[in-house]
Design an enzyme around this catalytic site. Structure first.
Site, PDB file in Angstrom:
ATOM      1  N   LYS A 140       0.792  -1.228   0.000  1.00 16.67           N
ATOM      2  CA  LYS A 140       0.000   0.000   0.000  1.00 16.67           C
ATOM      3  C   LYS A 140       0.827   1.282   0.000  1.00 16.67           C
ATOM      4  CE  LYS A 140      -4.432  -1.286   0.146  1.00 16.67           C
ATOM      5  NZ  LYS A 140      -5.471  -0.762  -0.751  1.00 16.67           N
ATOM      6  N   SER A 172       0.621 -10.011  -0.505  1.00 20.39           N
ATOM      7  CA  SER A 172       0.447  -8.562  -0.495  1.00 20.39           C
ATOM      8  C   SER A 172       0.739  -7.859   0.814  1.00 20.39           C
ATOM      9  CB  SER A 172      -0.975  -8.210  -0.956  1.00 20.39           C
ATOM     10  OG  SER A 172      -1.943  -8.837  -0.145  1.00 20.39           O
TER      11      SER A 172
END
Length: 325
Positions: free
Chosen positions: A54, A309
């Site tokens: 992110k 992720s």
């Protein structure tokens, strides 16, 4: 609708992020290769700044703002990983950040956001509308940094795809498929642009938690659909109500499909990541690894990349999942 980001935007994002991000490696496990009958290359964004992918999108978004806009401060909503990416990026630019976070978000993520200097505003993820929570701050002039449905955010996440394809080429590997965790679709859409630019024949798959498979069902129906209420999942990082407008437009063109995996499968994938890759991966960050056992991706004799992720998970939660039968 806002114009869709393209490969040029991803290259521009890569230039902005140069020297600031970790170029996460491609790693593999002989044991997992043997189990699945192919060559599986893992892209561990667990090793990224703030512990997930992110940061890439958040920093790129703030980079595209004017000094006047940054001076007004930024506001975001997130269950944790985007919150940390925005908080870290805002601190680097020296701007005020307010983050609306679900009250039941992992305590570690909330604590990390506060440590980075951002103000946390708690809300109920099941009863409160996120935009309603942040609206007063937007009305005061603060700039919204969306978690996924924004061209600059998508382009930042797409830099993973640039790295992945370059690294695979350096290994002499032609990828047959790429599997990517999918919440709102920012990660899968961004990576898919880069993958398809480099290798149009590589199949790109999104992977979601069971009962939160809005992208899977949207792709089937050809339009954006919402999840049915009343369900829960351990994959807190990728639980959204429906796909983004921009992300779905990209994903409907680029994805081979989307796969839904159970919490049990995600937990097993976490154990596999720990045992064979020596990585701590959070539940939502591990769903693409879980999808390898679904039978929906052809693996025998194939080369497949899997994106891990994020790795931001409370120790108690991680230990509980690891100990579960």
């Amino acid at each position: 609708m806002t114009s869709l980001p393209g490969i040029a935007d991803i290259h521009a994002a890569a230039a902005r992020l140069s020297g600031l991000i970790v170029e996460t490696p491609l790693i593999e496990s002989p044991e997992l290769n043997k189990r699945f009958g192919g060559r599986i290359l893992f892209k561990p964004e667990t090793l990224q700044r703030t512990g997930s992918f992110k940061f890439r999108g958040a920093y790129n978004k703030l980079s595209t703002l004017s000094e006047e806009e940054r001076g007004r401060g930024v506001v975001a909503f997130s269950s944790g990983n985007h919150a940390q990416g925005v908080a870290a990026s805002a601190a680097m630019f020296g701007v005020k950040a307010v983050i609306a976070m679900p009250a039941d978000a992992p305590a570690m993520k909330i604590a990390n956001v506060r440590k980075m200097g951002a103000e946390v505003v708690p809300f109920d993820r099941f009863r409160d509308d996120r935009m309603t929570v942040v609206r007063p701050y937007i009305d005061k002039g603060m700039v919204l940094v969306p978690p996924y449905d924004d061209p600059a955010i998508i382009a930042g996440q797409g830099t993973i795809g640039l790295e992945l394809m370059r690294q695979a080429k350096a290994l002499g590997v032609s990828l047959d498929a790429v599997a990517i965790p999918c919440g709102g679709g920012g990660l899968s859409s961004g990576i898919s642009i880069a993958v398809k630019d480099a290798s149009p024949t590589t199949a790109v798959w999104g992977v979601e938690p069971e009962h939160f498979d809005d992208t899977r069902r949207s792709l089937i129906e050809g339009k954006r659909v919402s999840n049915e209420p009343g369900h829960s999942s351990i994959c807190d990082a990728i639980l959204v109500a429906e796909p983004g407008v921009i992300t779905f437009e990209i994903n409907r063109k680029n994805l081979a499909g989307a796969i839904a995996v159970s919490d049990k499968a995600a937990a097993q994938a976490m154990r596999d990541a720990m045992a064979h890759l020596k990585l701590v991966v959070e539940p939502g960050g591990c769903v693409a690894l879980a999808a390898l056992s679904s039978g929906e991706i052809e693996l025998a004799g194939k080369s497949v990349a899997v994106v891990l992720s994020g790795g931001n998970v409370d120790f108690s939660t991680y230990a509980e999942i690891m100990a579960a039968a």
